[in-house]
Scaffold this motif. Structure first.
Motif, PDB file in Angstrom:
ATOM      1  N   LYS A 147     104.380 -16.539  22.181  1.00 16.63           N
ATOM      2  CA  LYS A 147     103.965 -17.795  22.820  1.00 16.63           C
ATOM      3  C   LYS A 147     105.170 -18.633  23.248  1.00 16.63           C
ATOM      4  CE  LYS A 147     100.897 -19.109  19.633  1.00 16.63           C
ATOM      5  NZ  LYS A 147      99.808 -19.916  19.027  1.00 16.63           N
TER       6      LYS A 147
ATOM      7  N   THR B 124      94.393 -17.563  26.616  1.00 23.97           N
ATOM      8  CA  THR B 124      95.568 -18.414  26.423  1.00 23.97           C
ATOM      9  C   THR B 124      95.286 -19.876  26.756  1.00 23.97           C
ATOM     10  OG1 THR B 124      96.315 -17.819  28.645  1.00 23.97           O
ATOM     11  CG2 THR B 124      97.223 -16.556  26.822  1.00 23.97           C
TER      12      THR B 124
ATOM     13  N   TRP C 267      94.585 -20.933  22.239  1.00 23.70           N
ATOM     14  CA  TRP C 267      96.036 -20.931  22.122  1.00 23.70           C
ATOM     15  C   TRP C 267      96.498 -20.922  20.676  1.00 23.70           C
ATOM     16  CZ3 TRP C 267      99.738 -19.461  25.057  1.00 23.70           C
ATOM     17  CH2 TRP C 267     101.051 -19.904  24.899  1.00 23.70           C
TER      18      TRP C 267
END
Length: 519
Positions: free
Chosen positions: A399, A210, A214
């Protein structure tokens, strides 16, 4: 005539035979028994490690808030002192503060190149600014702070790709103490085999999809966590080292934070894959709290981010499960998430027994887990003489925080399971039978304890990963139109045995596993 045997000569012969056997490759020496590094050490810190890097600054309000958040280990030294590190006296004050709030301390041994610990450095890996302690520096530092009640270990190296000569010397020194109780912590990308070879008992891989990837879809980010956990945890299990993953909580960029689901998932999934400790990568602030040295509790609370209460809930739940988790082995994982959502296409029998990257196998009759809702994984945690535990993890991910709602999921276990205990805090709620309904947030987890007779055989890796039986009709028959309706792919197979003689003369043709006719 009777033969008289001299007992002394028999014993002497036996001793010679034993000495020769002990030199053979089949002999197992006492040293070999202790080749599992985790068994060679007796750590002072006995709890499930929940650590933060970097965590609080060197002020009481910050340390207090991290304790309230459920962390039980912090780092002192470099990341508490920041630009003023290299000061052992400041380190002692930080240790005192951590002790006040019941926190264990892993002391970061990095110091600036022109300020070696104790005034003199031995050989170390070159770096423009600073270096982790060389052996003589660690020895000096240990004399200075080694007896502090809050100290539980030293960070011997950061961003390490292998166990070098310096870090190996430092590990050997800590092992040589009258009791090998202080953790020799190496952080980075070192293979479990390389650590085990050097008697280092902890694998602490930096796993940050992450942070560095991303741009990928949220589900793929979660899958990458699972795949990496699977690889490391299996090696750790087989080599006898502790698995302590470090997962990302730091913002991936200036505009966005890690979402709630992508903070929960790597924490709870770590337990399913057999972790006995975990670290949050909070580097450079901005994750649980915005960076800054805060002197009052009001200032600290204003600096907390929306991730702080999420981390607090995660940490307190995992800390409550910790005593039951320690010493357990993750023998395998069932899953309906990622690549395991559907059976292997188009022919399950072609991939039977092969593990996906996440080591997830489909639930089915005859296994410990017979059915469960979509987008779940279940890790089986076992320990001799104890009831098996099942860590259930919701694999839904986004996300964006808050856009996935809690849901109810259902799991059905083998008929051998007669009771399911839902563990929460220090209490458990027993549910009779083999089915359980749970309400889970996205990325959430729930620990279960399974009660029943002879569950051990269903919890072994061999039972979990055994290929499913392939249904084949006993007698040949002609497929009907109903059999063929909806078929999108087909495979024609003939069994070959390498011999045309009896009893292998009977060969059949199969279409998608259906016995069509004898050749």
């Amino acid at each position: 005539m009777a033969t008289v045997v001299d007992p002394k000569s028999v014993l002497a012969s036996l001793a010679v035979w034993l000495s020769l056997w002990c030199m053979s490759p089949l002999a197992v020496s006492a040293d070999a028994i202790l080749k599992r590094p985790r068994d060679n050490w007796d750590f002072k810190f006995k709890d499930f490690v929940i650590g933060a890097w970097w965590g609080p600054g060197p002020t009481e309000p910050e340390v207090k808030l991290y304790r309230e958040c459920g962390f039980n280990v912090v780092m002192c030294g470099r990341y508490m002192q920041l630009n003023d590190y290299c000061d052992a006296d400041k380190g002692i004050k930080e240790l005192d503060l951590a002790r006040k709030y019941g926190l264990g301390v892993v002391f970061d041994t990095y110091t600036k190149n022109d300020k070696p610990w104790g005034g003199k450095a031995g050989p170390y890996e070159p770096h423009p600014v600073h270096h982790p302690s060389s052996l003589i520096e660690l020895q000096w530092l240990h004399e200075k702070i080694g007896r502090h009640p809050a100290l539980i270990g030293y960070m011997v190296g950061d961003d390490q790709g292998s166990v070098g000569e310096r870090s190996n010397d430092c590990t050997k020194f800590l092992f040589s103490l009258s009791k090998p109780h202080l953790m020799p912590w190496l952080c980075g990308w070192i293979s479990p085999a390389n650590l085990a070879e050097h008697n280092n008992p902890i694998v602490n891989p930096q796993i940050y999809p992450t942070l560095y990837q991303w741009g990928l879809p949220a589900e793929e980010l979660a899958r990458q966590y699972a795949a990496t956990y699977a690889s490391f945890s299996r090696q750790c299990r087989d080599l006898g080292v502790l698995f302590w993953p470090m997962f990302n909580a730091a913002p991936p960029n200036e505009r966005e934070q890690v979402s709630d689901t992508l903070l929960r998932f790597p924490a709870y999934a770590a337990l399913a894959y057999g972790a006995e400790g975990m670290w949050y990568f909070c580097y450079n602030g901005g994750s649980l709290q915005r960076e800054g040295k805060y002197q009052t509790e009001e200032e600290v609370r204003k600096a907390l981010t929306s991730l702080y209460p999420i981390a607090k809930k995660i940490n307190h739940r995992i800390a409550a499960w910790g005593p039951k988790v320690l010493g357990r082995t993750s023998t395998g994982l069932f899953g309906t998430a990622f690549g395991a959502k559907e059976p292997a296409w188009p022919f399950p029998e072609d991939t039977a027994g092969l593990q996906s990257a996440e080591a997830l196998v489909r639930p089915e009759k005859g296994k410990l887990v017979e059915t469960m809702s979509d987008d779940l994984l279940v890790g089986l945690l076992t320990k001799p003489g104890r009831a098996p535990m099942a860590m259930v993890v919701d694999c839904r991910a986004s996300k964006k925080s808050g856009d996935l709602q809690p849901r109810q999921v259902v799991l059905k276990f083998s008929p051998a399971v007669t009771q399911i205990k839902v563990l929460e805090g220090k209490t458990s709620k027993a549910k009779p039978g083999r089915q359980v309904r749970l309400t889970l947030e996205a990325g959430d987890g729930q620990m279960l304890e399974l009660v029943g007779k002879d569950l051990e055989s269903l919890c072994s890796a061999e039972a979990i990963y055994a290929p499913p039986p392939i249904p084949v009709s006993v007698l040949p028959r002609t497929p009907t139109e109903k059999d063929l309706a909806g078929i999108k792919a087909a495979k024609l197979r003939i069994d070959l045995f390498g011999s045309d003689g009896p009893p292998f003369e009977k060969k059949y043709l199969y279409l998608n596993g259906q016995n069509l006719a004898r050749v």
